[in-house]
Motif scaffolding. Structure first.
Motif, short mmCIF file in Angstrom:
data_model
loop_
_atom_site.label_atom_id
_atom_site.label_comp_id
_atom_site.label_asym_id
_atom_site.label_seq_id
_atom_site.Cartn_x
_atom_site.Cartn_y
_atom_site.Cartn_z
N ASP A 87 -39.12 -24.20 161.29
CA ASP A 87 -38.63 -24.47 162.64
C ASP A 87 -39.49 -23.77 163.69
O ASP A 87 -39.36 -24.04 164.89
CB ASP A 87 -37.17 -24.04 162.78
N THR A 90 -41.09 -26.68 165.33
CA THR A 90 -40.33 -27.72 166.04
C THR A 90 -39.29 -27.18 166.99
O THR A 90 -38.83 -27.89 167.87
CB THR A 90 -39.63 -28.64 165.02
N ARG A 93 -41.33 -22.77 168.50
CA ARG A 93 -42.77 -22.83 168.79
C ARG A 93 -43.35 -21.42 168.94
O ARG A 93 -44.21 -21.15 169.79
CB ARG A 93 -43.06 -23.65 170.05
N ASP A 154 -48.59 -28.56 172.58
CA ASP A 154 -47.23 -28.09 172.82
C ASP A 154 -46.22 -29.23 172.93
O ASP A 154 -45.02 -29.00 172.87
CB ASP A 154 -47.18 -27.22 174.07
N ALA A 157 -43.78 -30.99 169.39
CA ALA A 157 -42.52 -30.56 168.76
C ALA A 157 -41.55 -31.71 168.54
O ALA A 157 -40.97 -31.84 167.45
CB ALA A 157 -41.87 -29.46 169.60
#
Length: 212
Positions: A87, A90, A93, A154, A157
């Motif tokens: 995680d 996702t 970050r 970025d 995700a």
């Protein structure tokens, strides 16, 4: 004139479509590899890794052309990424938690003798700090799910969350191995919103535990 092979066109696994998740069979491929940890935006190890990979990749290309008469296009940079909690890619970050392996694919006719000779030649001219951490290794991924992402890193995700939590389980699969990115754009020269990146996740068939 020596024919120049472009493996991005020859290997189906280097093709992907935006907005579409596809299940692909990836052949065993040979790579120059170097490992690291931490945020690629702030880690000095990341920059030094690329400084070691590229001269070696080009030295091998020229050696192949001169010694074997087999020319090819140097392949794009790729990366394997993982963390104890996936995680971190996702949800949070939190890039400081990421481990990575940067890679450049080379043809299967590049053997360890050619690799060692090219390493010595690069070191003799201008030795990158992390040159001797680079290794030649074959990666076996097999069945994978992948898609093409266009945009900044970025903004990956949401795309990855749909891949991990929707597409993969809905198709009776589960994740194995490491998250894989293929950088079709040079992120040193391309605006973030125009970056083209293949996002790949190795998978296997999900098997249910037998009832007791």
């Amino acid at each position: 004139m020596t024919h120049k092979t472009d493996f991005k066109k020859e290997i189906d696994a280097y093709h992907a479509s935006k907005g579409r998740y596809e299940i692909v069979d990836v052949p065993d491929l040979r790579y120059l590899m170097i490992d690291g940890h931490g945020d690629p935006n702030t880690s000095s190890a990341f920059g030094k890794a690329t400084e070691a990979l590229y001269p070696l990749a080009y030295k091998l290309k020229f050696a192949s052309k001169q010694a074997l008469g087999r020319d090819y296009v140097v392949m794009p940079l790729e990366g394997l990424w993982w963390a104890e909690d996936m995680d971190a890619f996702t949800a949070s970050r939190d890039k400081s938690r990421w481990d990575w392996t940067l890679m450049i694919m080379v043809p299967d006719w590049v053997d360890h003798e050619m690799f060692a000779a090219a390493t010595e030649q690069v070191a003799a001219k201008k030795c990158p700090q992390r040159l001797h951490e680079v290794r030649l290794e074959t990666l076996s991924e097999g069945t994978c799910v992948q898609t093409l992402h266009i945009g900044s890193f970025d903004s990956e995700a949401e795309v990855l969350a749909r891949m991990h939590h929707d597409f993969i389980p809905e198709h009776g699969l589960r994740m194995v191995g490491k998250h894989h990115e293929i950088y079709l754009s040079d992120f040193r020269k391309t605006a973030p919103e125009r970056l083209r990146t293949i996002l790949r996740q190795p998978v296997t068939a999900h098997t249910l535990a037998p009832r007791s």
